[in-house]
Write an enzyme that holds these catalytic residues in place. Sequence first.
Site, PDB file in Angstrom:
ATOM      1  N   GLU A 114       0.820  -1.220   0.000  1.00 50.49           N
ATOM      2  CA  GLU A 114       0.000   0.000   0.000  1.00 50.49           C
ATOM      3  C   GLU A 114       0.857   1.275   0.000  1.00 50.49           C
ATOM      4  O   GLU A 114       0.330   2.367   0.184  1.00 50.49           O
ATOM      5  CB  GLU A 114      -0.937   0.026   1.224  1.00 50.49           C
ATOM      6  N   TYR A 160     -15.354  14.132  19.886  1.00 51.43           N
ATOM      7  CA  TYR A 160     -13.985  13.805  19.493  1.00 51.43           C
ATOM      8  C   TYR A 160     -13.909  13.207  18.103  1.00 51.43           C
ATOM      9  O   TYR A 160     -12.925  13.410  17.388  1.00 51.43           O
ATOM     10  CB  TYR A 160     -13.298  12.918  20.551  1.00 51.43           C
TER      11      TYR A 160
HETATM   12  P1  13P Z   1       1.269  -5.063   3.522  1.00 50.01           P
HETATM   13  O1  13P Z   1       1.695  -6.225   4.404  1.00 50.01           O
HETATM   14  O2  13P Z   1       1.872  -5.169   2.135  1.00 50.01           O
HETATM   15  O3  13P Z   1       1.535  -3.755   4.210  1.00 50.01           O
HETATM   16  O4  13P Z   1      -0.290  -5.184   3.305  1.00 50.01           O
HETATM   17  C1  13P Z   1      -1.119  -5.302   4.439  1.00 50.01           C
HETATM   18  C2  13P Z   1      -2.443  -4.677   4.213  1.00 50.01           C
HETATM   19  O5  13P Z   1      -3.067  -4.300   5.171  1.00 50.01           O
HETATM   20  C3  13P Z   1      -2.971  -4.539   2.840  1.00 50.01           C
HETATM   21  O6  13P Z   1      -4.080  -3.735   2.799  1.00 50.01           O
END
Ligand code: 13P
Length: 212
Positions: free
Chosen positions: A74, A120
């Site tokens: 990501e 909040y």
């Molecule tokens: P990554 O392990 O590549 O960070 O991906 C985890 C995740 O939450 C994908 O949306």
Amino acid sequence: MTETALREQMVQMAHSLFMRGYSSGGAGNLSCRLPEGGFLVTPTNSSFGTLDPATLSQLDAQGEHIAGERPSKEAVMHLAFYRSRPTVGGIVHLHSPALTAVSCLPGLKVDNCLPPITPYYVMRVGKLPLVPYYRPGDSGLAEAVAALAPTHSAMLLANHGPVVSGGSLREAIYNAEELEDTARLFLILLPHGMVMLTDSQIADLEKTFKKS
Ligand code: 13P
């Protein structure tokens, strides 16, 4: 903060999230801008419980991987968020249970998935738009997030989980924790109905507490 301090902080805060059930297995990713440009992001498939400050992935301002382990899938989404919202210093993506449950509900309001039930939530996040479902790591996801980021500090990825920003990584995590608590309250209240803050109460909060 120095790069060394930011690396230590990311590891400590990730561990705290892991211990409290905000992230399990290899789910979720964190990032923060670096003082010299570019950003740090958690390595792909890493556990928030066992990160190492020395092996965090480092990317330059163009998103090129320049040091550390292979970055989160990501990372493109994080880069897109930083580019679209210059005030952001840190970003959190989680699969935290209450927000992910909300992301799977039918009939969500696309412009705001969580109603304004507490001050909040309004002060820290305001509105939580829904991003349509994309495969994790899809470039379409980064584009959809980039389109919303100029006007929203957080968003909910359909059938996936939240992406939350802040002026710093610490603020992003505080915002994500508030959002997860709001989602839990929303799910508890759902069968009963709920009283929402009024427009004038929301306007007063927005005027008094400005978001990054
Ligand atoms: P990554 O392990 O590549 O960070 O991906 C985890 C995740 O939450 C994908 O949306």
